[in-house]
Design an enzyme around this catalytic site. Structure first.
Site, mmCIF file in Angstrom:
data_model
loop_
_atom_site.group_PDB
_atom_site.id
_atom_site.type_symbol
_atom_site.label_atom_id
_atom_site.label_comp_id
_atom_site.label_asym_id
_atom_site.label_seq_id
_atom_site.Cartn_x
_atom_site.Cartn_y
_atom_site.Cartn_z
ATOM 1 C CG HIS A 98 -0.873 17.026 44.656
ATOM 2 N ND1 HIS A 98 0.045 16.849 43.645
ATOM 3 C CD2 HIS A 98 -1.380 18.273 44.500
ATOM 4 C CE1 HIS A 98 0.097 17.956 42.910
ATOM 5 N NE2 HIS A 98 -0.759 18.837 43.415
ATOM 6 N N GLY A 176 1.003 22.515 36.599
ATOM 7 C CA GLY A 176 2.361 23.026 36.397
ATOM 8 C C GLY A 176 2.755 23.165 34.942
HETATM 9 C C1 PEP Z 1 -1.080 21.887 42.264
HETATM 10 O O1 PEP Z 1 0.053 21.824 42.738
HETATM 11 O O2 PEP Z 1 -2.012 21.263 42.794
HETATM 12 C C2 PEP Z 1 -1.309 22.703 41.057
HETATM 13 C C3 PEP Z 1 -2.509 22.793 40.568
HETATM 14 O O3 PEP Z 1 -0.202 23.323 40.523
HETATM 15 P P1 PEP Z 1 -0.210 24.498 39.403
HETATM 16 O O4 PEP Z 1 -1.219 25.527 39.854
HETATM 17 O O5 PEP Z 1 1.179 25.018 39.402
HETATM 18 O O6 PEP Z 1 -0.622 23.878 38.109
#
Ligand code: PEP
Length: 258
Positions: A98, A176
């Site tokens: 990630h 995010g």
């Molecule tokens: C993630 O944490 O992999 C992500 C895509 O977060 P968000 O949906 O909040 O952008």
């Protein structure tokens, strides 16, 4: 979409939710989720909440994934957790690479090259995250970055296991931030990732699932999921509320029917 590519929605809770929260979440999710919807659903929980998440989901088909995993089975790696430890809990897979782990905890493509096959060999489903920064996109470097990340991480995975890896394309500028990629942009990048898998195995390229992640919400999921190469979504913020997950699963279920 070939049959093997069942739509996949994964929620990433990041460093949110205690064990008590996780139990309550599971019960609320199960009470609202339409059963037999044809969508594979997973929740990526913090290590400490994995057991409670499994308990709250009460032997349903919903998968539970860890958010990281060490490549060795055991050893002097203080603070780390291995595949056999996750398997013993009943965990089904692990999110690997990630961007928050790459950015804040020095996760490297070299380590992922060991982690992805280690997860597969142990019987865990690896969900490999890749994606470019805003600067890389602006500099026209997106494909170079994706090629490097995908080729490195999959290098030690045998061709006949490539389709067992789930890949999540997550442009870092979209995580995010509320700035979701346009459906065309996400489709282009994900089509490119599928072609990279195709350089190794045409059959795997047909079968491997590639998800989009980055500010997916109930109100934008349908248009993203309608793209031909996009097999699902990795959802951060919107997955913290089970109602958000239910709405996104419903949008994915529409794709099964069309
Ligand atoms: C993630 O944490 O992999 C992500 C895509 O977060 P968000 O949906 O909040 O952008």
């Amino acid at each position: 979409m070939p049959d093997a590519r069942r739509p996949y929605i994964a929620g990433n809770w990041k460093m949110f939710k205690t064990s008590a929260d996780a139990r309550e979440y599971g019960q609320r999710l199960l009470s609202r989720l339409p059963m037999g919807n044809g969508v594979e659903l997973a929740l990526c929980a913090p290590f400490t909440a994995l057991a409670a998440t499994l308990e709250g989901l009460n032997d349903s088909e919903i998968k539970v994934l860890a958010q990281n995993m060490h490549q060795e089975r055991e050893g002097a790696y203080t603070g780390e957790v291995s595949a056999p430890m996750l398997l013993e809990l009943g965990v089904h897979g692990a999110l690997l690479g990630h961007s928050e782990r790459r950015q804040y905890f020095n996760e490297t493509d070299r380590a992922l090259q060991e982690k992805v096959p280690a997860a597969l060999e142990a019987g865990l489903q690896p969900m490999l995250c890749v994606g470019e920064t805003e600067e890389e996109r602006e500099a026209g470097e997106t494909q170079r970055k994706l090629r490097h990340q995908v080729q490195e991480a999959l290098e030690k995975v045998p061709d006949d296991r490539l389709a067992d890896v789930v890949i999540a394309y997550e442009p870092i500028w979209a995580i995010g931030t509320g700035q979701v990629a346009t459906p065309d942009l996400a489709q282009d990048a994900i089509g490119f990732i599928r072609a990279l898998v195709g350089d190794r195995s045409g059959d795997a390229a047909q079968r491997v699932r590639v998800l989009y992640g980055g500010s997916v919400k109930p109100d934008n999921a349908a248009e993203i999921l309608a793209q031909p190469d996009i097999d699902g979504a990795l959802v951060g913020g919107a997955s913290l509320d089970p109602d958000g997950v239910v709405e996104i699963v419903k949008a994915a279920a529409e794709q099964v029917q069309t």
